[in-house]
Design a protein around this motif. Structure first.
Motif, short mmCIF file in Angstrom:
data_model
loop_
_atom_site.label_atom_id
_atom_site.label_comp_id
_atom_site.label_asym_id
_atom_site.label_seq_id
_atom_site.Cartn_x
_atom_site.Cartn_y
_atom_site.Cartn_z
N ASN A 29 0.85 -1.20 0.00
CA ASN A 29 0.00 0.00 0.00
C ASN A 29 0.88 1.25 0.00
OD1 ASN A 29 -2.14 -1.74 2.17
ND2 ASN A 29 -2.76 -1.10 0.13
N ASN A 30 0.38 2.30 -0.63
CA ASN A 30 1.01 3.62 -0.57
C ASN A 30 -0.07 4.65 -0.30
OD1 ASN A 30 4.06 3.67 -1.51
ND2 ASN A 30 3.02 2.11 -2.72
N GLN A 31 0.22 5.55 0.61
CA GLN A 31 -0.72 6.63 0.90
C GLN A 31 -0.06 7.97 0.60
OE1 GLN A 31 -3.78 6.87 4.28
NE2 GLN A 31 -2.12 8.15 5.04
N PHE A 32 -0.68 8.74 -0.27
CA PHE A 32 -0.18 10.06 -0.64
C PHE A 32 -1.12 11.10 -0.03
CE2 PHE A 32 0.69 6.99 -3.94
CZ PHE A 32 2.04 7.16 -4.19
N SER A 33 -0.55 12.18 0.46
CA SER A 33 -1.37 13.27 0.98
C SER A 33 -0.66 14.60 0.74
CB SER A 33 -1.66 13.09 2.48
OG SER A 33 -0.47 13.15 3.24
N SER A 34 -1.47 15.65 0.63
CA SER A 34 -0.94 17.00 0.43
C SER A 34 -1.76 17.96 1.28
CB SER A 34 -1.04 17.39 -1.05
OG SER A 34 -0.66 18.74 -1.23
N TYR A 35 -1.06 18.82 2.02
CA TYR A 35 -1.71 19.76 2.93
C TYR A 35 -1.13 21.15 2.68
CZ TYR A 35 -2.94 22.03 7.37
OH TYR A 35 -3.41 22.90 8.33
N ARG A 36 -2.01 22.08 2.32
CA ARG A 36 -1.59 23.46 2.09
C ARG A 36 -2.44 24.39 2.95
NH1 ARG A 36 -0.89 24.03 -4.50
NH2 ARG A 36 0.62 22.33 -4.77
N LYS A 37 -1.77 25.32 3.60
CA LYS A 37 -2.47 26.23 4.50
C LYS A 37 -1.92 27.64 4.35
CE LYS A 37 -3.51 26.98 9.42
NZ LYS A 37 -3.35 26.44 10.79
N GLY A 38 -2.82 28.59 4.10
CA GLY A 38 -2.46 30.00 4.05
C GLY A 38 -3.23 30.76 5.10
N ASN A 39 -2.55 31.69 5.77
CA ASN A 39 -3.17 32.43 6.86
C ASN A 39 -2.78 33.91 6.75
OD1 ASN A 39 -4.90 32.04 9.16
ND2 ASN A 39 -3.19 32.63 10.45
N PHE A 40 -3.77 34.79 6.79
CA PHE A 40 -3.52 36.22 6.74
C PHE A 40 -4.21 36.88 7.92
CE2 PHE A 40 -4.96 40.51 5.59
CZ PHE A 40 -3.73 41.11 5.38
N ILE A 41 -3.46 37.75 8.62
CA ILE A 41 -3.99 38.46 9.79
C ILE A 41 -3.67 39.95 9.65
CG2 ILE A 41 -3.86 38.75 12.30
CD1 ILE A 41 -3.12 35.84 12.54
#
Length: 413
Positions: A29-41
């Protein structure tokens, strides 16, 4: 005025050989994941003072964008195929406008600090797998109050209470299954509910620098209303966690004690610390009814450190932990552990420093034969002209090749 923008990207690939999901069908098995997060204050602060009072006013906005995808594949003969039902892809957007007010007023020996936070929260979640979109708006009102009473220049009482409302994090937005370890599979039934919590804290602090004496005594109580609960399915090859929201509450009580004193006859400082916690929470196990669980923990620690004028000093920390957990008033799962850390410090000159560190672990007191002993050495040497530093480190000199860790919860040790 404050403006801040951050961006994070975290791709991940995990390979399992042999396969951890349906090993009869798949070779790996292979598990691929991608997480992108942008934050503006963007935030504006106004600070001021007037006679016996001070105030802070804050107005701002925060915008958060999150994109997450995951896919589990399996090797079938010579082909790589996606495992049906293990795909996730969502876009989450959160924006808020908030206004905070904090006021501090001094009256004789009392100091009052009331605060209010008012927020307008907008959330949108687009699930690209099921082509569904959820949208919600919330008004959050969060008051708090802190009171301090100064007995003298060395001691005082502190009381604080607050009411908080917060949105859940993106950890609970993954609708389809995803592996978070070689055994554990996690999935969620998404909901946009707001978690509400109430807290109250009471502390007594004494710090006498002249006598080098400290005493801290405190108690905290918190109630959380509404949370994600886990339905735990334990099988032979994996454990599946299904999280869903319920308007149930959980309660936490903690008691803390610390006393520290410099002992002239030892030329050292001794500190005794004791922490007790009691958690009342609920969960579901293998499609059971809602279970009420109680977890209690007690940690005691004794610390001693010398400060002799010579080149040799030492530190020693003894720690004992006791944990009890039970569900529905049934069988109790308990564990006691013991840890001792001893450090011998040698500083023969301003250029030579040697540290001998030993650790003794007894993960489970009822299994005394399964103890562990570690020995480490640090040596730092600086040349006379201070141009060079030499450092030598030796770790795990006793050559421990494995260790055992004991965890206790409401259904297992």
């Amino acid at each position: 005025l404050i403006a801040k923008h951050t961006f994070n990207e975290l791709p991940q690939q995990i390979s399992y050989l042999p396969a951890v999901f349906e090993p009869i069908t798949y070779f790996s098995n292979n598990q691929f994941s991608s997480y992108r997060k942008g934050n503006f204050i963007f935030q504006a602060n106004l600070l001021g003072s007037r006679s016996e009072s001070k105030y802070v006013l804050t107005a701002g906005t925060e915008i958060r964008n999150i994109k997450f995808t995951s896919d589990l594949t399996g090797q079938l003969d010579n082909n790589i195929v996606s495992v049906n039902g293990f795909q996730n892809k969502f876009d989450y957007k959160q924006s808020s406008l908030y206004l905070n007010g904090n006021y501090r007023y001094q009256y004789k020996k009392f100091r009052f600090t009331p605060a209010i936070k008012l927020s307008a929260l907008h959330q949108n979640l687009a699930n690209n797998i099921s082509n569904l979109s959820s949208d919600t708006n919330s008004i959050l009102f969060e008051p708090s109050l802190s009171i301090a009473y100064k007995i003298n220049n060395k001691s005082g009482f502190f009381l604080s209470s607050g009411y908080n409302q917060s949105a859940f994090t993106e950890d609970y937005f993954v609708n389809n299954p995803i592996f978070i370890s070689t055994r554990i599979i996690k999935e969620n039934k998404f909901n946009f509910h707001i978690q509400k919590s109430k807290t109250i804290n009471l502390f007594y602090l004494l710090n006498n620098l002249y006598k080098q004496f400290q005493l801290n005594i405190g108690a905290s109580f918190a109630v959380s209303e509404g949370n994600y609960f886990s339905n735990i399915f334990i099988q032979q090859t994996n454990t599946r966690l299904l999280y869903f929201f319920l308007p149930e509450d959980s309660k936490t009580l903690s008691l803390n004690f610390m006393i520290e004193k410099y002992l002239p006859f030892l030329q050292g400082t001794m500190r005794l610390r004791s922490d007790y916690s009691r958690n009342l929470y609920k969960n579901i196990l293998n499609n059971s009814s809602l279970r009420t669980n109680i977890s209690k923990g007690l940690t005691n620690e004794l610390f001693l450190r010398t400060a002799f004028d010579g080149s040799i000093n030492f530190e020693n920390t003894i720690q004992h932990r006791f944990i009890i957990s039970e569900a529905n008033g049934g069988f109790q799962f308990t564990n006691q552990s013991f840890h001792n850390n001893f450090q011998l410090i040698i500083k023969s000159s301003n250029r030579l420093f040697i540290l001998f560190s030993t650790d003794y672990y007894l993960p489970n007191i009822s299994l005394r034969t399964q103890d562990l002993y570690f020995l480490d050495i640090d040596l730092n040497l600086q040349t006379k002209n201070k141009l060079y530093d030499f450092r030598f480190k030796a770790r795990n000199i006793t050559n421990n090749k494995y260790f055992k860790k004991f965890d206790t919860n409401d259904y297992s040790t």
